[in-house]
Design an enzyme around this catalytic site. Structure first.
Site, PDB file in Angstrom:
ATOM      1  N   TRP A 155      12.064  -8.372  -2.803  1.00 24.54           N
ATOM      2  CA  TRP A 155      11.094  -9.017  -1.758  1.00 24.54           C
ATOM      3  C   TRP A 155      11.826 -10.202  -1.081  1.00 24.54           C
ATOM      4  O   TRP A 155      11.134 -11.128  -0.729  1.00 24.54           O
ATOM      5  CB  TRP A 155       9.638  -9.268  -2.287  1.00 24.54           C
ATOM      6  CG  TRP A 155       8.921  -8.429  -3.267  1.00 24.54           C
ATOM      7  CD1 TRP A 155       8.720  -8.683  -4.472  1.00 24.54           C
ATOM      8  CD2 TRP A 155       8.668  -6.953  -2.975  1.00 24.54           C
ATOM      9  NE1 TRP A 155       8.205  -7.333  -5.065  1.00 24.54           N
ATOM     10  CE2 TRP A 155       8.429  -6.365  -4.087  1.00 24.54           C
ATOM     11  CE3 TRP A 155       9.098  -6.069  -1.747  1.00 24.54           C
ATOM     12  CZ2 TRP A 155       8.067  -4.886  -4.121  1.00 24.54           C
ATOM     13  CZ3 TRP A 155       8.716  -4.656  -1.696  1.00 24.54           C
ATOM     14  CH2 TRP A 155       8.319  -4.093  -2.985  1.00 24.54           C
ATOM     15  N   ALA A 336     -13.067   1.151  16.436  1.00 25.09           N
ATOM     16  CA  ALA A 336     -11.952   2.021  16.352  1.00 25.09           C
ATOM     17  C   ALA A 336     -10.825   1.744  17.010  1.00 25.09           C
ATOM     18  O   ALA A 336      -9.631   1.891  16.537  1.00 25.09           O
ATOM     19  CB  ALA A 336     -12.356   3.302  17.064  1.00 25.09           C
ATOM     20  N   GLU A 359       4.051 -17.782  -1.450  1.00 24.79           N
ATOM     21  CA  GLU A 359       4.115 -19.149  -1.646  1.00 24.79           C
ATOM     22  C   GLU A 359       2.954 -19.463  -2.438  1.00 24.79           C
ATOM     23  O   GLU A 359       2.287 -20.602  -2.411  1.00 24.79           O
ATOM     24  CB  GLU A 359       4.143 -19.942  -0.233  1.00 24.79           C
ATOM     25  CG  GLU A 359       5.591 -20.055   0.269  1.00 24.79           C
ATOM     26  CD  GLU A 359       6.311 -18.895   0.705  1.00 24.79           C
ATOM     27  OE1 GLU A 359       6.255 -17.975  -0.280  1.00 24.79           O
ATOM     28  OE2 GLU A 359       6.846 -18.813   1.918  1.00 24.79           O
TER      29      GLU A 359
END
Lengths: 377, 85
Positions: A155, A336, A359
């Site tokens: 990540w 929608a 964080e």
């Protein structure tokens, strides 16, 4: 306590807003679909002096103050959270080098980070270590005049492009920080895709397979990797993320106001439906409150006040919650349409989730903030 | 306890409310030292005591007690004065 922006800060915000309106907002949905912020916009950021904001002029930076930096982060974040995340991670690395680097580190890296010649990335999280940073499994062994790193980071935001990684590893079971260049032998990068939010932020998995780096690439001291080096980087990142969350929340508010003033149901504008207006009132109030918390944290950071660490955490916690709630309400107001790719609020909602994780997760902050509640305003 | 030590005690006492900190008490042994306090401590000594904590100062023994922090401040201040002179 100073709450008003100075004329210079207002002028800077106008410049940042104009930059985002021209170079970021019109393209952000496409970058999200393509899962990549293009190099051209990064080069433009660098050319405009918008990378490495806080690097002192002695090292080729513009030495932007904390409030102006926050305003920049909000305006870029208002346009595109993925591009904002580049500011965050790049500036975190620059901040850590400026804070704990040796003179050689500063001379070697800060001018290049200031010009955007290299991008910085924080290689902290691992497959088995997220919030529990002290438990990273990457190991750094001492071998003559080198450190040898072995392990995997995951990540890593903008890891696909970064030229300099701030890496946390264990040396003899002590968390320790290192600066690792992209070209280091034994370092490999695998792009990650299919993320839920901030999809264009070029995440990567970084593998260190006996990666050798010179001995002087230690940042700080052995054992101080989490408590001082990564803590400093994360504190800067938390501040940046807090402002970025305000930016997303403001974008949600702007989009919702525009939509509510143009869309009719039951013969009247959504804006004139009281339950819609209640959501708008909460959005307006929370966005302002979040921004004020960020301003307060910024003033404390600018003056070097020890209480800044706590106030940054409070600001990030509140701003992340605000972004998530505001984005959720923005999609609700859009109905929608809000669930489609035709309106940016669907992207805002996906991006806002990320603020609650990065964080310092919301839960880590809920655990930590009460420990410091004695600090006075 | 001199003025520097008194300032350090006042700051640290916020974190150790139930303990009357003495100059040589080991704050790490007393607990409640996490990364947030560690960075606040650095910010405190820089803002209130006027030194810059550098990477070479990162040694737990420099921050272990009120007395240790005061000695670090004295050492750094003397170094600055020597350079200025």
């Amino acid at each position: 306590m100073k709450l008003e922006l100075t004329p210079e800060e207002r002028a800077a915000r106008s410049e940042f807003r104009a930059f985002a309106a021209e170079h970021v907002v019109p393209h952000a949905d496409r970058w999200d679909r393509e899962q990549a912020v293009p190099r051209e916009v990064i080069e433009r950021l660098a050319a405009e002096g918008l990378l490495g904001s806080n690097i002192p002029s002695d090292y080729g930076g513009v030495g932007r103050d904390m409030i102006t930096y926050g305003l920049l982060t909000e305006e870029i974040g208002r346009g595109c959270s993925s591009l904002r995340s580049l500011l965050t991670v790049h500036d975190m690395v620059a901040h850590a080098v400026e804070r704990w680097g040796s003179r050689e580190h500063k001379e070697r890296y800060l001018p290049r980070l200031a010009k955007g010649e290299i991008l910085g990335a924080l290689a902290l999280s691992e497959p088995n270590a997220g919030s529990d940073a002290k438990s990273v499994e990457t190991v750094a062994a001492s071998d003559g005049d080198a450190w040898v790193l072995t392990g995997t980071k995951k990540w890593t935001t903008f890891g696909q492009l970064a030229g300099l990684f701030l890496v946390l590893a264990q040396h003899e079971s002590q968390p320790t920080a290192f600066l690792v260049e992209r070209e280091a032998p034994g370092l490999s990068i695998r792009p990650l895709s299919g993320l839920h939010g901030t999809r264009a932020s070029l995440l990567a998995e970084i593998t260190f397979d006996g990666c050798r780096i010179p001995k002087d690439q230690l940042l700080g001291r052995v054992g101080f990797g989490v408590s001082h080096v990564v803590a400093a980087a994360l504190e800067h990142g938390r501040y940046s993320v807090a402002w970025g969350a305000v930016g997303v929340a403001q974008a949600c508010l702007d989009a919702s106001l525009t939509y509510a003033r143009s869309r009719k149901q039951f013969g009247s504008l959504l804006f004139d439906h009281q339950l819609i207006r209640a959501m708008l009132a909460d959005m307006i109030t929370n966005v302002r409150a979040a921004r004020l918390l960020c301003l307060r944290a910024g003033h404390l950071r600018q003056t070097g006040d020890p209480g800044a660490f706590m106030e940054v955490m409070v600001a990030k916690y509140f701003a992340a919650n605000t972004a998530a709630k505001t984005a959720n309400d923005a999609v609700q107001i859009h109905g929608a349409n809000g669930c489609s790719a035709d309106y940016p609020v669907a992207r805002y909602l996906r991006d806002s989730k990320v603020f609650e994780i990065i964080e310092g997760s919301t839960q880590i902050q809920q655990i930590t903030i009460p420990l410091f509640d004695f600090q006075e305003l | 306890m001199d003025q520097t030590q008194a300032k350090i005690k006042e700051f640290l006492s916020r974190f150790f409310k139930s303990h009357d900190l003495q100059p040589d008490d080991d704050i790490f042994a007393l607990g409640f030292v996490n990364s947030l306090l560690a960075m606040q401590l650095v910010a405190f000594v820089e803002k209130e005591l006027g030194i810059r904590v550098e990477d070479e100062d990162l040694d737990l023994d420099n921050f272990r007690s009120i007395g240790a922090i005061a000695r670090l401040v004295a050492k750094k201040t003397a170094g600055t004065e020597a350079v200025s002179a």
